[in-house]
Structure formats: C-alpha cells, structure tokens
Design a protein around this motif. Structure first.
Motif, PDB file in Angstrom:
ATOM      1  N   LEU A  22      14.992  -3.897  -1.434  1.00  0.00           N
ATOM      2  CA  LEU A  22      14.910  -2.500  -1.849  1.00  0.00           C
ATOM      3  C   LEU A  22      13.929  -2.421  -3.012  1.00  0.00           C
ATOM      4  N   PHE A  23      13.077  -1.418  -2.983  1.00  0.00           N
ATOM      5  CA  PHE A  23      12.240  -1.150  -4.148  1.00  0.00           C
ATOM      6  C   PHE A  23      12.870  -0.040  -4.946  1.00  0.00           C
ATOM      7  N   ASP A  24      13.074  -0.307  -6.206  1.00  0.00           N
ATOM      8  CA  ASP A  24      13.794   0.645  -7.029  1.00  0.00           C
ATOM      9  C   ASP A  24      13.129   0.720  -8.395  1.00  0.00           C
ATOM     10  N   PRO A  33       0.826  -1.218   0.000  1.00  0.00           N
ATOM     11  CA  PRO A  33       0.000   0.000   0.000  1.00  0.00           C
ATOM     12  C   PRO A  33       0.858   1.266   0.000  1.00  0.00           C
ATOM     13  N   ILE A  34       0.238   2.350  -0.356  1.00  0.00           N
ATOM     14  CA  ILE A  34       0.882   3.661  -0.295  1.00  0.00           C
ATOM     15  C   ILE A  34       0.510   4.305   1.040  1.00  0.00           C
ATOM     16  N   ALA A  35       1.488   4.935   1.678  1.00  0.00           N
ATOM     17  CA  ALA A  35       1.190   5.744   2.867  1.00  0.00           C
ATOM     18  C   ALA A  35       1.076   7.188   2.408  1.00  0.00           C
ATOM     19  N   ARG A  36      -0.105   7.734   2.497  1.00  0.00           N
ATOM     20  CA  ARG A  36      -0.334   9.100   1.998  1.00  0.00           C
ATOM     21  C   ARG A  36      -1.340   9.774   2.918  1.00  0.00           C
ATOM     22  N   ARG A  47      16.552  12.503   7.407  1.00  0.00           N
ATOM     23  CA  ARG A  47      15.356  11.643   7.455  1.00  0.00           C
ATOM     24  C   ARG A  47      15.760  10.181   7.603  1.00  0.00           C
ATOM     25  N   TYR A  48      16.822   9.823   6.890  1.00  0.00           N
ATOM     26  CA  TYR A  48      17.277   8.428   6.966  1.00  0.00           C
ATOM     27  C   TYR A  48      18.003   8.146   8.283  1.00  0.00           C
ATOM     28  N   GLU A  49      18.652   9.176   8.840  1.00  0.00           N
ATOM     29  CA  GLU A  49      19.311   8.962  10.133  1.00  0.00           C
ATOM     30  C   GLU A  49      18.241   8.689  11.190  1.00  0.00           C
ATOM     31  N   THR A  81      22.069   7.792   0.104  1.00  0.00           N
ATOM     32  CA  THR A  81      21.743   7.647   1.531  1.00  0.00           C
ATOM     33  C   THR A  81      20.579   6.684   1.722  1.00  0.00           C
ATOM     34  N   GLY A  82      19.582   6.800   0.846  1.00  0.00           N
ATOM     35  CA  GLY A  82      18.423   5.920   0.941  1.00  0.00           C
ATOM     36  C   GLY A  82      18.810   4.477   0.676  1.00  0.00           C
ATOM     37  N   ARG A  83      19.723   4.280  -0.246  1.00  0.00           N
ATOM     38  CA  ARG A  83      20.165   2.902  -0.540  1.00  0.00           C
ATOM     39  C   ARG A  83      21.013   2.341   0.596  1.00  0.00           C
ATOM     40  N   LEU A 130       6.903  -5.001   6.363  1.00  0.00           N
ATOM     41  CA  LEU A 130       7.079  -3.592   6.724  1.00  0.00           C
ATOM     42  C   LEU A 130       7.763  -2.866   5.578  1.00  0.00           C
ATOM     43  N   ASN A 131       7.159  -1.759   5.137  1.00  0.00           N
ATOM     44  CA  ASN A 131       7.812  -0.878   4.164  1.00  0.00           C
ATOM     45  C   ASN A 131       8.112   0.430   4.889  1.00  0.00           C
ATOM     46  N   ILE A 132       9.387   0.689   5.123  1.00  0.00           N
ATOM     47  CA  ILE A 132       9.769   1.894   5.873  1.00  0.00           C
ATOM     48  C   ILE A 132       9.931   3.047   4.893  1.00  0.00           C
ATOM     49  N   ALA A 162      12.262  18.818  -5.647  1.00  0.00           N
ATOM     50  CA  ALA A 162      12.760  19.564  -4.490  1.00  0.00           C
ATOM     51  C   ALA A 162      13.220  18.644  -3.365  1.00  0.00           C
ATOM     52  N   ASN A 163      12.672  17.429  -3.305  1.00  0.00           N
ATOM     53  CA  ASN A 163      12.894  16.594  -2.125  1.00  0.00           C
ATOM     54  C   ASN A 163      13.720  15.341  -2.327  1.00  0.00           C
ATOM     55  N   ARG A 164      13.945  14.978  -3.546  1.00  0.00           N
ATOM     56  CA  ARG A 164      14.584  13.690  -3.759  1.00  0.00           C
ATOM     57  C   ARG A 164      15.763  13.829  -4.693  1.00  0.00           C
ATOM     58  N   ILE A 165      16.581  12.807  -4.658  1.00  0.00           N
ATOM     59  CA  ILE A 165      17.713  12.781  -5.568  1.00  0.00           C
ATOM     60  C   ILE A 165      17.445  11.607  -6.504  1.00  0.00           C
ATOM     61  N   VAL A 209       4.971   2.541   6.379  1.00  0.00           N
ATOM     62  CA  VAL A 209       4.951   3.320   7.617  1.00  0.00           C
ATOM     63  C   VAL A 209       5.895   4.517   7.512  1.00  0.00           C
ATOM     64  N   HIS A 210       5.343   5.703   7.742  1.00  0.00           N
ATOM     65  CA  HIS A 210       6.153   6.925   7.718  1.00  0.00           C
ATOM     66  C   HIS A 210       6.884   7.088   9.042  1.00  0.00           C
ATOM     67  N   VAL A 211       8.180   7.076   8.990  1.00  0.00           N
ATOM     68  CA  VAL A 211       8.999   7.157  10.201  1.00  0.00           C
ATOM     69  C   VAL A 211       8.610   8.325  11.124  1.00  0.00           C
TER      70      VAL A 211
HETATM   71  C1  LIG Z   1       7.823   1.344  -4.837  1.00  0.00           C
HETATM   72  C2  LIG Z   1       7.902   2.600  -4.014  1.00  0.00           C
HETATM   73  C3  LIG Z   1       6.951   2.819  -3.015  1.00  0.00           C
HETATM   74  C4  LIG Z   1       6.950   3.999  -2.269  1.00  0.00           C
HETATM   75  N1  LIG Z   1       5.952   4.227  -1.381  1.00  0.00           N
HETATM   76  C5  LIG Z   1       5.892   5.410  -0.721  1.00  0.00           C
HETATM   77  C6  LIG Z   1       4.795   5.716   0.104  1.00  0.00           C
HETATM   78  O1  LIG Z   1       3.869   4.946   0.201  1.00  0.00           O
HETATM   79  N2  LIG Z   1       4.789   6.899   0.765  1.00  0.00           N
HETATM   80  C7  LIG Z   1       5.805   7.803   0.656  1.00  0.00           C
HETATM   81  O2  LIG Z   1       5.741   8.855   1.290  1.00  0.00           O
HETATM   82  N3  LIG Z   1       6.869   7.540  -0.149  1.00  0.00           N
HETATM   83  C8  LIG Z   1       6.914   6.384  -0.839  1.00  0.00           C
HETATM   84  N4  LIG Z   1       7.965   6.129  -1.691  1.00  0.00           N
HETATM   85  C9  LIG Z   1       9.058   7.120  -1.785  1.00  0.00           C
HETATM   86  C10 LIG Z   1      10.300   6.673  -1.035  1.00  0.00           C
HETATM   87  O3  LIG Z   1      10.021   6.358   0.295  1.00  0.00           O
HETATM   88  C11 LIG Z   1      11.378   7.758  -1.083  1.00  0.00           C
HETATM   89  O4  LIG Z   1      10.947   8.939  -0.457  1.00  0.00           O
HETATM   90  C12 LIG Z   1      11.747   8.072  -2.497  1.00  0.00           C
HETATM   91  O5  LIG Z   1      12.027   6.877  -3.195  1.00  0.00           O
HETATM   92  C13 LIG Z   1      12.906   9.024  -2.593  1.00  0.00           C
HETATM   93  O6  LIG Z   1      13.949   8.639  -1.784  1.00  0.00           O
HETATM   94  P1  LIG Z   1      15.424   9.066  -2.120  1.00  0.00           P
HETATM   95  O7  LIG Z   1      15.456  10.563  -2.266  1.00  0.00           O
HETATM   96  O8  LIG Z   1      16.224   8.619  -0.945  1.00  0.00           O
HETATM   97  O9  LIG Z   1      15.795   8.373  -3.381  1.00  0.00           O
HETATM   98  C14 LIG Z   1       7.970   4.974  -2.475  1.00  0.00           C
HETATM   99  C15 LIG Z   1       8.932   4.731  -3.455  1.00  0.00           C
HETATM  100  C16 LIG Z   1       8.902   3.592  -4.243  1.00  0.00           C
HETATM  101  C17 LIG Z   1       9.943   3.406  -5.322  1.00  0.00           C
END
Ligand SMILES: Cc1cc2nc3c(=O)[nH]c(=O)nc-3n(C[C@H](O)[C@H](O)[C@H](O)COP(=O)(O)O)c2cc1C
Length: 365
Positions: free
Chosen positions: A217-219, A58-61, A149-151, A205-207, A125-127, A290-293, A98-100
């Motif tokens: 890992l989901f990529d 599921p998506i956490a939103r 965030r990852y720390e 960092t996320g990896r 668990l999907n962190i 703005a938030n991701r790499i 789960v959102h940390v």
């Molecule tokens: C398959 C998949 C599922 C994800 N599910 C969620 C989610 O449900 N909620 C959320 O806030 N982010 C979700 N993300 C985003 C990641 O948690 C993360 O924030 C994003 O991949 C960017 O991380 P990075 O900047 O370290 O690469 C998901 C990403 C992927 C690839």
C-alpha cells in the motif's frame, strides 16, 4: 508475521515518483521545474538503475490541473512507457499505474505481461481507481461513487489474476461491472502468480481494497508519529485478513537537499510558496476534498500540496534528510518514493551525499 516488500537487497526501498509527467509531483511555476522530456527521463532512469535505487512509479494522468502551467497535462502513458523503461534497465522495478475504468483488464493483463517479459520479471502494477472526473469525461465514463470505484477495482483485479491463473484456458466472467465471454491471455507473466502489485489509498474502502489485492500500500502521513499509528492499524488488519505476509507500506517524500539547511529551506519556499501555481493548487485541493476521504489538514496545507501533493517534506542538508529517512525506515515503512523539482539536476546530489549515509545505516546495500 513478515511484511511484504519488493524483492532486492535494500532493506528500505527507494523509488522515483512522477518522472513521466510535467512538474513531477510539484505544482510550481519555477522555470527549472520538471518537464518530463524523454531524453531527460532516460538519463535519470539510467542513473537510478546503476545507483542502487529500487523502483520507478509513474503517475497516470490524462488531464492537467489548469492554472498558469496546466501542470500534469503533459504525461506519458504508463504501460507503453513501462515497456521502454524495461528494455533500458537491468535492476529497477518498473511500475505501471493503471486506471481501472479506462484500461480494460484483458488489455492490462497482456500489457503488463509484455513488460514482465521484456524486463525478465521486473514489472509492477499500481492499481488506481480514479478521482478526477474530468479525465473520465474524455472517455465518456463516469468514475461513479467513491466506494463503487473500488468494487469495480476488485472485479478488474479478479479478471486480471484469473487470466494469469488459467494459463490460456478460456473462461467467462459475470460481475456487476464486467460481463465477459471466453476470456484468455497468453503468455503468462514471468512473476507468478502475478506481477508485484501496489495500490494507494487512505480511505477505509481503499485500504480494504489494498488488503485484498496488493503486496504494498502506498500511504502518505502527516508526521512520523501519525505514520506509526497508521502502520500499526495496517499490521493488525493484515493479521485479521489472514494474509500470509502483512501488507507492506511505502510512502512518498519530496526532496530538497542542499549543503546548508538555510539554502534548502529558501529554495523550498521559493518553489512551493512564492512560485506555487495557486490556481492549479486550488483545483487540486478542491477536487481532492470532493472525491477523497483523507486527512483534511494535509489537503488544505497548500504549500505542502504545491511542494509535492501529500508527500512528506525532506528539506535540508544530506545529514538531515538521511536522519529523516532512517526514522521513516525505523517507523516500519518498507520504503519511499522520492521526487524533486528537477530530477536530473537534483538526483545526483542525493545519490552522492545522502545515499552513503543511509548505506552506512543499513537502509541500502
Ligand atoms: C503514492 C500515490 C500515487 C498515486 N498515483 C495516482 C495516479 O497516478 N493517478 C491517480 O489518478 N491517482 C493516484 N493516486 C491517488 C489514489 O489512487 C487514490 O485515488 C487516492 O489515494 C484517494 O483514495 P481514497 O479516497 O480511497 O483514500 C495516488 C496516490 C498515492 C498516495
């Protein structure tokens, strides 16, 4: 070195991603788009459970993306939802996302254990560490700088796994983000030392976080050749990290399967291009940047984003889709999620027409 994967007979794991939320993973205005109504979800879940799929992600939103549809604003909370799915299924792994910063690790440990008991050991668990500050504003929280965030996530994971390891013996924890006294939680989960765990990231960092905490890992990947390079880097990093089993890698795909290629492509254009919710796509592209790499070309491909975020396009005949899945499997991915514009209308065709082909190729049992 063996590669970690979900338990179960399928050589290539198949899951559904985004059933719990409005739009699934698409950003489209078409009226038949997924509305995440409980009775529809329950029907899709039961079908998936008896058809040999492996997991539900599921998506956490907490907040939508605006635009005409405010897509994702309607979203079921994933731990309570996971408890319900656990009770109505027999085989599927039930992930909770789960959102940390939002869910305290003491609460998360107990909730996850509950799902693990209800499902007899099928909780996952999907962190996620977050990227959408407007969601955290509702909780009065700041998501912090990207790497922080990852720390925080590492401390969160340490607390959760320590609760499981201590089996009822109280402990104190003092870190940068958590200062906790007399922490305890019982019962222990069914899966030891902890429920199956995944995280998703493309940043270094996320990896590294996934390498330290997760089974999988989901990529996402731009094309299969790029995917192979990503997998080689993760295999090497797994060896360097001294893991007993390499970090498994799953990916995500969006699917339009039709009798003819032309029909499938026409529907793809219809929902992802002609009927994209452009303002919601712009919001997502802007916030992501703005938030991701991540791979900039993938972020800025607005049609791909409307079709299914950064997931891979599986559009065409059953034979074409099966060929693509076989190529993803051979590239070394442990599995993929599948998402549809309307899961209830479209999953049966995938099960009837694509599954037998990938079964003959040995991907599923
Ligand atoms: C398959 C998949 C599922 C994800 N599910 C969620 C989610 O449900 N909620 C959320 O806030 N982010 C979700 N993300 C985003 C990641 O948690 C993360 O924030 C994003 O991949 C960017 O991380 P990075 O900047 O370290 O690469 C998901 C990403 C992927 C690839």
């Amino acid at each position: 070195m063996t590669v970690r994967t979900l338990p179960g007979p399928n050589a290539f794991k198949l899951g559904l991603f985004g059933l719990n939320t409005d739009g699934g993973i698409a950003i489209t205005k078409v009226p038949e788009r997924w509305r995440a109504r409980w009775d529809d979800i329950a029907e899709v879940v039961r079908l998936s459970d008896r058809s040999g799929l492996d997991f539900l992600l599921p998506i956490a939103r907490w907040k939508g993306y605006g635009g005409e549809t405010n897509v994702r604003n309607a979203c079921f909370e994933t731990l309570t939802y996971g408890g319900a799915l656990a009770a109505m299924t027999e085989r599927l792994f039930i992930f909770s996302t789960v959102h940390v910063p939002v869910v305290h690790p003491v609460f998360a440990a107990k909730a996850l254990t509950t799902i693990d008991h209800v499902s007899h050991g099928r909780a996952g668990l999907n962190i996620v560490c977050g990227w959408h500050q407007a969601e955290f504003d509702m909780f009065g929280l700041s998501q912090g700088a990207h790497d922080d965030r990852y720390e925080r996530g590492r401390e969160w994971y340490e607390v959760l796994t320590r609760i499981y390891a201590e089996e009822g013996r109280p402990f104190d924890y003092k870190g940068r983000f958590y200062d906790l006294k007399g922490v305890t939680g019982e019962p222990a989960p069914v899966q030891r030392p902890r429920p199956f765990t995944m995280s998703a990231a493309s940043s270094p960092t996320g990896r590294a976080f996934a390498m330290a905490t997760s089974d999988i890992l989901f990529d996402t990947f731009r094309d299969i050749e790029a995917g192979k390079r990503q997998l080689a880097a993760i295999a090497e990093a797994s060896a360097q990290a001294g893991r007993a089993e390499a970090l498994g890698v799953c990916t995500a795909c969006h699917v339009v399967a039709r009798e003819t290629h032309a029909e499938a492509e026409a529907y793809y254009r219809h929902y992802a291009d002609t009927n994209m919710d452009a303002a919601a796509v712009d919001f997502h592209v802007g916030t992501t940047k703005a938030n991701r790499i991540v791979d900039a070309a993938m972020i800025e491909d607005r049609v791909r984003r409307a079709a299914g975020l950064s997931s891979y396009k599986l559009v065409g005949t059953p034979e074409h889709i099966a060929e693509q899945l076989i190529a993803i499997h051979r590239a070394g991915f442990a599995g993929t999620t599948l998402s549809f514009v309307n899961f209830k209308d479209e999953l049966p065709f995938f099960i009837e027409r694509v599954m037998p082909i990938i079964r003959r190729a040995g991907l599923v049992a």
